[in-house]
Design a protein around this motif. Sequence first.
Motif, PDB file in Angstrom:
ATOM      1  N   THR A 173      11.662 -29.681   8.753  1.00 39.25           N
ATOM      2  CA  THR A 173      12.382 -28.961   7.799  1.00 39.25           C
ATOM      3  C   THR A 173      11.788 -28.524   6.641  1.00 39.25           C
ATOM      4  N   PHE A 174      12.096 -27.585   5.794  1.00 41.35           N
ATOM      5  CA  PHE A 174      11.646 -26.867   4.485  1.00 41.35           C
ATOM      6  C   PHE A 174      12.398 -27.138   3.269  1.00 41.35           C
ATOM      7  N   TYR A 183      -0.826 -18.771  12.623  1.00 37.52           N
ATOM      8  CA  TYR A 183       0.257 -19.812  13.192  1.00 37.52           C
ATOM      9  C   TYR A 183       0.211 -19.955  14.803  1.00 37.52           C
ATOM     10  N   SER A 184      -0.098 -19.110  15.569  1.00 35.99           N
ATOM     11  CA  SER A 184      -0.118 -19.346  17.103  1.00 35.99           C
ATOM     12  C   SER A 184      -1.301 -20.173  17.511  1.00 35.99           C
ATOM     13  N   ARG A 218       7.754 -21.133   7.883  1.00 35.35           N
ATOM     14  CA  ARG A 218       7.514 -20.986   9.208  1.00 35.35           C
ATOM     15  C   ARG A 218       6.935 -22.066   9.839  1.00 35.35           C
ATOM     16  N   ILE A 219       5.967 -22.626   9.217  1.00 37.91           N
ATOM     17  CA  ILE A 219       5.386 -23.917   9.785  1.00 37.91           C
ATOM     18  C   ILE A 219       6.424 -24.844  10.044  1.00 37.91           C
ATOM     19  N   VAL A 243       6.570 -30.922  11.645  1.00 34.97           N
ATOM     20  CA  VAL A 243       5.841 -30.714  10.217  1.00 34.97           C
ATOM     21  C   VAL A 243       7.015 -30.530   9.225  1.00 34.97           C
ATOM     22  N   HIS A 244       7.162 -31.427   8.564  1.00 33.22           N
ATOM     23  CA  HIS A 244       8.425 -31.194   7.226  1.00 33.22           C
ATOM     24  C   HIS A 244       7.545 -30.817   6.125  1.00 33.22           C
TER      25      HIS A 244
END
Length: 430
Positions: A270-271, A230-231, A262-263, A244-245
Motif C-alpha cells: 500500500t502507499f 524497478y524490474s 509504483r513500488i 513493500v508498503h
Amino acid sequence: MKQRKWNALLTLMSLIGGLLGFFIGEIILNQWEGRVHETLLIGLYFGQFALVVGLFCLIAEMISPRLNGNNWRLRYAGDGWKLLVPGTLVMLFAAGALFQFIYGFSIEKKDTPKDYVLLLDMSESMKETDPGKQSIQAAQSLIQRMDSSKRAALFTFNEGTKLNFPLTRVTDSGVKAQLSSKLAAIDEPSGQTDIGKALNTVMDYLHKEGDPKRRVAVILISDGYNEVNYSKVLAPYIQERIRVHTVGIIPNDDRGNEVLTRISNETGGTFQNVQRADRIAGAFEQIYDAGQHRHLLNERVGASSADGYYAALRIILIMLLGTLLGLSLGIVFDNRYLAKSFMIGGMVAGLIAGIILENGLHEADYPSVYRAFADVVLALILSLSTMIVAVHQDDAGNNGLRGGRRGLAVREQGRFGNRGDDSKIGKRFR
C-alpha cells in the motif's frame, strides 16, 4: 397473565454500569491490543462489560425490587450473587472469544506477516520534512504494539544503507525497550536518497537471515525522489511475495509519489502520502493493523474493509452478544420470563449497537466514541426490555430457570396454612 414493568433505578444503574464497562474496556483495548490474541481481547471486553452491567442491575433490583418483588429480595436475592460471575463474566467471555474467532477467521492466515522490516529514509532532506523525528517515534510505537510472535528489523538509508538492528523477536517489554533505545540513537539525517540500493540491501539480508516459513512485510518511508530500476530491484520481492508498503512525506513532489506508488503497487503493498510528519504514526498503525486479524470493536482495514460479508457478520455477532447479555440478567435474577424479555430487548439493542459500530468505525478518527455509543445503547435498551416486552406472571410458580424448587416451597407452605405474603412466592422460584 402478562405485565409491563419498569425499574427506573435499574435503568439508571444499568447506564452507569454500561459507561463503567466502556471505560474498563477501553483500558483493556489500549493496554493489550496487539499484545494478546484478539479472541482473548474481545472475550475480556464483553465478559467484564456483562459483569459490570449485571452487578449494577442486581444492586438496583435489591434496592428497589420492581421486577422481582419483595419476596425475591428477602428469600432469593442471595442466589443472584452466586450466579453473577458465571452468568455474566464467564458466559460473555466465552461468547465474545468464540464470536471473535468466527469474525477473525480467514483462509488466508498464511499471508499474515510475522516479520516486519522498517526502512527509514535518513537523507539530508529529512531534517526539513521530519524535524521532530516523527518517523523514529512512529517506529517505536509500532514495535510497542507488536505481540511476542512478531520479529522486527530496522534499516536506515541515504546513499548507503545501514542495519540498525537485525530481525529480533519482540518477546517482552525488555526487548521492546532495547529496540526503542536503538531507534533513539539513530544518526542525524545526512546525504542523498537511494531507494533502489536500500531495497537491494534489505533483500540480500532477508536471503541470508530471513526465514522462508515466515511472511515478511517491508515498510519504507521516504521524502525524496531518485531513479529506481524497478524490474531489477522489485523482481525478487514479487517472486517471494514480500509486500513493500510505502509512506511518503512528499507534499509537492509528484515524481517522488510516483516512485513510492509504483513500488507498493508492483509488490502488492500500500502507499500513503501523509504529507506531514505527525501523520506517520497513523500510517504505520494502519499498515500493521491491515496485516492482523480483524476484531469486532475496531475498523476493518485492507481487502475486507468494504466486504459486505464481514459487515453483516459483525452486526449479527454483536446482536447475538446483546441477546446473551439479556440472558445473563435473566440468569442473575433466576427468572425465565424476565430472561425472555431481556433477551428480546438485548437482541434489539445488539442489532442497533452492531449497526452503530459497523457504520461508525469506518475511517473514524475517534473509534472509542462509537464504542461508547454502542455500549450505552446496549445498557439502556436492555434496562427498558421489561417495559417494551411484557413479562409473563406464572401464578403456579414456574418462573425459575432451574426447575420448580421455588414453586415447591410455595406449595409446601400452603399445606401448612402459611398463605400470607408468602403466597406470592409462587411467582418466583427456581
